[in-house]
Design a protein around this motif. Structure first.
Motif, short mmCIF file in Angstrom:
data_model
loop_
_atom_site.label_atom_id
_atom_site.label_comp_id
_atom_site.label_asym_id
_atom_site.label_seq_id
_atom_site.Cartn_x
_atom_site.Cartn_y
_atom_site.Cartn_z
N ILE A 39 3.71 -1.13 3.82
CA ILE A 39 2.97 0.12 3.65
C ILE A 39 3.95 1.29 3.60
N TRP A 82 0.84 -1.20 0.00
CA TRP A 82 0.00 0.00 0.00
C TRP A 82 0.87 1.24 0.00
N SER A 138 3.42 1.14 -5.43
CA SER A 138 2.44 0.39 -4.63
C SER A 138 1.37 -0.29 -5.49
N ILE A 162 -10.79 -1.43 1.16
CA ILE A 162 -9.44 -1.59 0.58
C ILE A 162 -9.24 -3.05 0.16
#
Lengths: 129, 321
Positions: free
Chosen positions: B143, B49, B160, B242
């Protein structure tokens, strides 16, 4: 590209007075170091794990509550137990002169008390790096 | 090097931390390249992400909440939190992990602060390779938290699988939302601080902009989530949006496509950097620069003419057709 010196500034224990720690963090940034600041009320375990993840060269501990004799050596001890005692630990805060030799014996390499000019801390880092 | 890579694969925390420093410092390029090459076969399992948005939007606080939820599902999480380096001193104050420090003693969470070191684009030059290290070490999620961005720091898009764009009310009218740049790179739009005035209006503005975009593109709709990170409100909902968006990407082949595009950009980047470096060495640009500056300043030669000739000489010398 050159190796950058990375420094963790951390406040162990329960006091919430972070003005000094923030001042040092900011001044070290201005001196060209990469400074990781983790805020107040950190356990020695959290400080050591953070230092290892961040691969820092130094840990600067700030404490104003009087628990330095307990918490500073605990950080050094935990670093040793994780084979990370190449990380240099220094300290600062309201620390009586009479406690400094004992802290040094326990692996705190330098202690900076109130009123220390920031250039002394920088000079120390430059000599120890 | 084989040894360091082996330790990374065994999830040795110190080895992972040192590998990232090795990449950041670029003190030994050969070693760095060998490390990444050794880890490459083990990459591709982590979900990556990017979390981006303006300074103060609440990226770190949100991330702290997301980590909490991901850990409840027993997922391991690595975070690369990028903050800017000072253009004057080269130093940096890296404070993102302050908001996530309650995870410091959790062995399933690895947070690494990274200074941008002059790299533009909202991330650091070392971010791409650092992702690979965490990926190879077996973290379920990697992330990247960008520096607080303005309008053009969009490199996170190239690193990402999913970009979470965090917005907050009060930063401008709907024309800002229509502009090119950062508004175009979000997969998921998160309106944080939803308890503040103007959050609902921002939501309808973003919906409007996205309705224009979604009517042009054929792929799935971009979810808009409303959260309050400090009040721990709306986080679970955002996470499930998500996850289902990611599942969509994975199932219809867009994820593989995205990752191929990422590799393409990476290869181009490596090629350009390496060619530049050898050309620089040959042309001795750094040494000759002063002389050239003087010639151009005195109008003895123009910049294009000068460099076309130098590069022409170079290509002739290496027999380039």
């Amino acid at each position: 590209m050159m190796k950058k010196i990375r420094i963790l500034i951390a406040k162990p224990g329960l006091d919430g007075h972070d003005r000094g720690a923030k001042y040092v963090a900011r001044a070290l940034k201005d001196a060209g170091y990469e400074v990781i600041y983790t805020g107040i009320r950190q356990t020695p375990d959290a400080i050591v794990k953070t230092a290892i993840q961040e691969d820092v060269d130094f840990i600067g501990l700030s404490l104003l509550s009087g628990a330095h004799n307990e918490l500073f050596p605990k950080v050094v001890e935990l670093l040793k137990s994780k084979n990370a005692d190449d990380i240099i630990v220094f300290g600062g805060g309201v620390i009586p002169e009479s406690d400094i030799p004992g802290l040094k014996e326990n692996g705190i390499r330098a202690v900076f008390t109130p009123g220390t000019p920031i250039k002394d801390i920088i000079a120390y880092i430059e000599s120890a790096k | 090097m084989q040894n360091l890579a082996r330790q990374v694969l065994k999830q040795d925390i110190r080895a992972i931390a040192r590998s990232i420093s090795l990449i950041e410092n670029e003190t030994d390029i050969t070693q760095k390249e060998a490390l990444i090459d050794t880890l490459h076969p083990h990459c591709g399992n982590a979900i990556v992400w990017g979390i981006t948005g303006p300074p103060g939007a609440g990226k770190s606080c949100l991330l702290d909440r997301f980590i909490e939820h991901l850990r409840q599902d027993n997922k391991t999480v690595a975070v690369i939190a990028v903050d800017p380096s000072s253009p004057f001193s080269g130093g940096a104050l890296l404070g993102d992990r302050l908001r996530m420090q309650k995870h410091a003693t959790d062995d399933g969470v690895f947070i690494r602060s990274m200074a941008s070191r002059g790299h533009l684009g909202g991330v650091a030059g070392a971010t791409a390779d650092a992702i690979k290290i965490f990926d190879a070490a077996g973290f379920d999620y990697v992330i990247i938290e960008t520096i607080g961005v303005g309008q053009t720091e969009i490199e996170v898009m190239e690193l990402s699988d999913i970009v979470l764009l965090v917005l907050v009310p009060g930063l401008g009218d709907e024309i800002q939302a229509l502009k090119a740049g950062v508004m175009e790179i979000g997969d998921i739009f998160i309106i944080n601080k939803k308890d503040l005035d103007g959050a609902d209006r921002l939501k309808s503005e973003v919906e409007y902009v996205l309705s224009l975009k979604d009517s042009i593109e054929s792929d799935s709709k971009h979810p808009i989530c409303m959260t309050s990170a400090t009040q721990n409100d709306g986080i679970g909902n955002a996470l499930s949006q998500i996850n289902s968006y990611f599942a969509g990407l994975r199932d219809d082949g867009r994820l593989a496509q995205k990752r191929k595009e990422r590799i393409e950009k990476e290869l181009k980047h490596i090629a350009t950097t390496k060619i530049m470096a050898s050309a620089n060495r040959f042309l001795n640009i750094d040494q000759r620069l002063n002389g050239w500056v003087e010639e151009v300043f005195q109008k003895k030669v123009s910049p294009y003419k000068l460099l076309n000739k130098k590069i022409g000489d170079f290509l002739q010398e290496i027999n380039w057709q």
